[in-house]
Scaffold this motif. Sequence first.
Motif, PDB file in Angstrom:
ATOM      1  N   THR A 116      -2.947   7.372   0.997  1.00 40.42           N
ATOM      2  CA  THR A 116      -1.695   7.773   0.345  1.00 40.42           C
ATOM      3  C   THR A 116      -0.445   7.140   0.950  1.00 40.42           C
ATOM      4  OG1 THR A 116      -2.734   9.820  -0.373  1.00 40.42           O
ATOM      5  CG2 THR A 116      -0.328   9.739  -0.443  1.00 40.42           C
ATOM      6  N   PRO A 117      -0.240   7.129   2.270  1.00 36.53           N
ATOM      7  CA  PRO A 117       0.985   6.482   2.790  1.00 36.53           C
ATOM      8  C   PRO A 117       1.060   4.995   2.440  1.00 36.53           C
ATOM      9  CG  PRO A 117      -0.033   7.842   4.483  1.00 36.53           C
ATOM     10  CD  PRO A 117      -0.999   7.796   3.337  1.00 36.53           C
ATOM     11  N   TRP A 118      -0.065   4.309   2.463  1.00 39.49           N
ATOM     12  CA  TRP A 118      -0.090   2.896   2.106  1.00 39.49           C
ATOM     13  C   TRP A 118       0.263   2.715   0.630  1.00 39.49           C
ATOM     14  CZ3 TRP A 118      -2.806  -0.544  -1.014  1.00 39.49           C
ATOM     15  CH2 TRP A 118      -2.714  -1.888  -0.668  1.00 39.49           C
ATOM     16  N   LYS A 119      -0.327   3.550  -0.216  1.00 41.36           N
ATOM     17  CA  LYS A 119      -0.043   3.502  -1.657  1.00 41.36           C
ATOM     18  C   LYS A 119       1.433   3.779  -1.923  1.00 41.36           C
ATOM     19  CE  LYS A 119      -0.629   7.145  -4.093  1.00 41.36           C
ATOM     20  NZ  LYS A 119       0.623   7.536  -4.717  1.00 41.36           N
ATOM     21  N   ASP A 120       1.996   4.789  -1.246  1.00 42.49           N
ATOM     22  CA  ASP A 120       3.409   5.121  -1.447  1.00 42.49           C
ATOM     23  C   ASP A 120       4.309   3.960  -1.074  1.00 42.49           C
ATOM     24  OD1 ASP A 120       2.599   7.609  -2.314  1.00 42.49           O
ATOM     25  OD2 ASP A 120       3.083   8.631  -0.431  1.00 42.49           O
ATOM     26  N   GLU A 121       4.006   3.284   0.040  1.00 39.01           N
ATOM     27  CA  GLU A 121       4.794   2.115   0.447  1.00 39.01           C
ATOM     28  C   GLU A 121       4.639   0.979  -0.572  1.00 39.01           C
ATOM     29  OE1 GLU A 121       5.374  -0.955   4.203  1.00 39.01           O
ATOM     30  OE2 GLU A 121       3.886   0.631   4.346  1.00 39.01           O
ATOM     31  N   GLU A 123       3.963   1.231  -3.788  1.00 37.10           N
ATOM     32  CA  GLU A 123       4.704   1.556  -5.011  1.00 37.10           C
ATOM     33  C   GLU A 123       6.206   1.390  -4.833  1.00 37.10           C
ATOM     34  OE1 GLU A 123       1.523   4.739  -6.911  1.00 37.10           O
ATOM     35  OE2 GLU A 123       3.244   5.502  -5.793  1.00 37.10           O
ATOM     36  N   ALA A 124       6.704   1.662  -3.634  1.00 34.20           N
ATOM     37  CA  ALA A 124       8.149   1.550  -3.383  1.00 34.20           C
ATOM     38  C   ALA A 124       8.610   0.102  -3.231  1.00 34.20           C
ATOM     39  CB  ALA A 124       8.518   2.343  -2.132  1.00 34.20           C
ATOM     40  N   LYS A 125       7.724  -0.779  -2.762  1.00 34.90           N
ATOM     41  CA  LYS A 125       8.135  -2.132  -2.418  1.00 34.90           C
ATOM     42  C   LYS A 125       7.633  -3.225  -3.360  1.00 34.90           C
ATOM     43  CE  LYS A 125       8.539  -1.353   2.549  1.00 34.90           C
ATOM     44  NZ  LYS A 125       8.023  -1.772   3.863  1.00 34.90           N
TER      45      LYS A 125
END
Length: 138
Positions: A116-121, A123-125
């Motif tokens: 999840t943290p990798w996916k969130d980054e 999606e943001a970048k």
Amino acid sequence: HFSAVPKYGARKTGLFRAQFLLESVNNLKSRLREIGSDLLVLHGRPEDEIPKLLLQEGTNEVLTNEEVTAEELQVDSNLEETLGPKNARLTKLWGSTLYHRDDLPMPVSSMQDVFTPWKDELEAKSRIRACIPPPSAN
């Protein structure tokens, strides 16, 4: 592939998924025919069927989706072996993910145990490439 039962007792492809795939392929074939094209659907192992097509069509290149799992990589390897004596090559194109791997803002190897943290980054970048237009009769 649809009826194969591996050593663990489960079907490789469930009945509903198999039905969905067959309906999707039939739909694609129908839509291509509407614009004057077609889709050739073969049953068999790629390493057996594709070389036969090369002989019929007189081509020397096979385009395929680049795979990542062991079973699919083995199929690609087998296909490359059968294409070699025919002076044909297998060209692999990436297309298995929503984000193209060349567009990722960080390497996949930076992914930790929790996705999840990798996916969130991600999606943001990053942004998803625009779709190519569907084929037309023109």
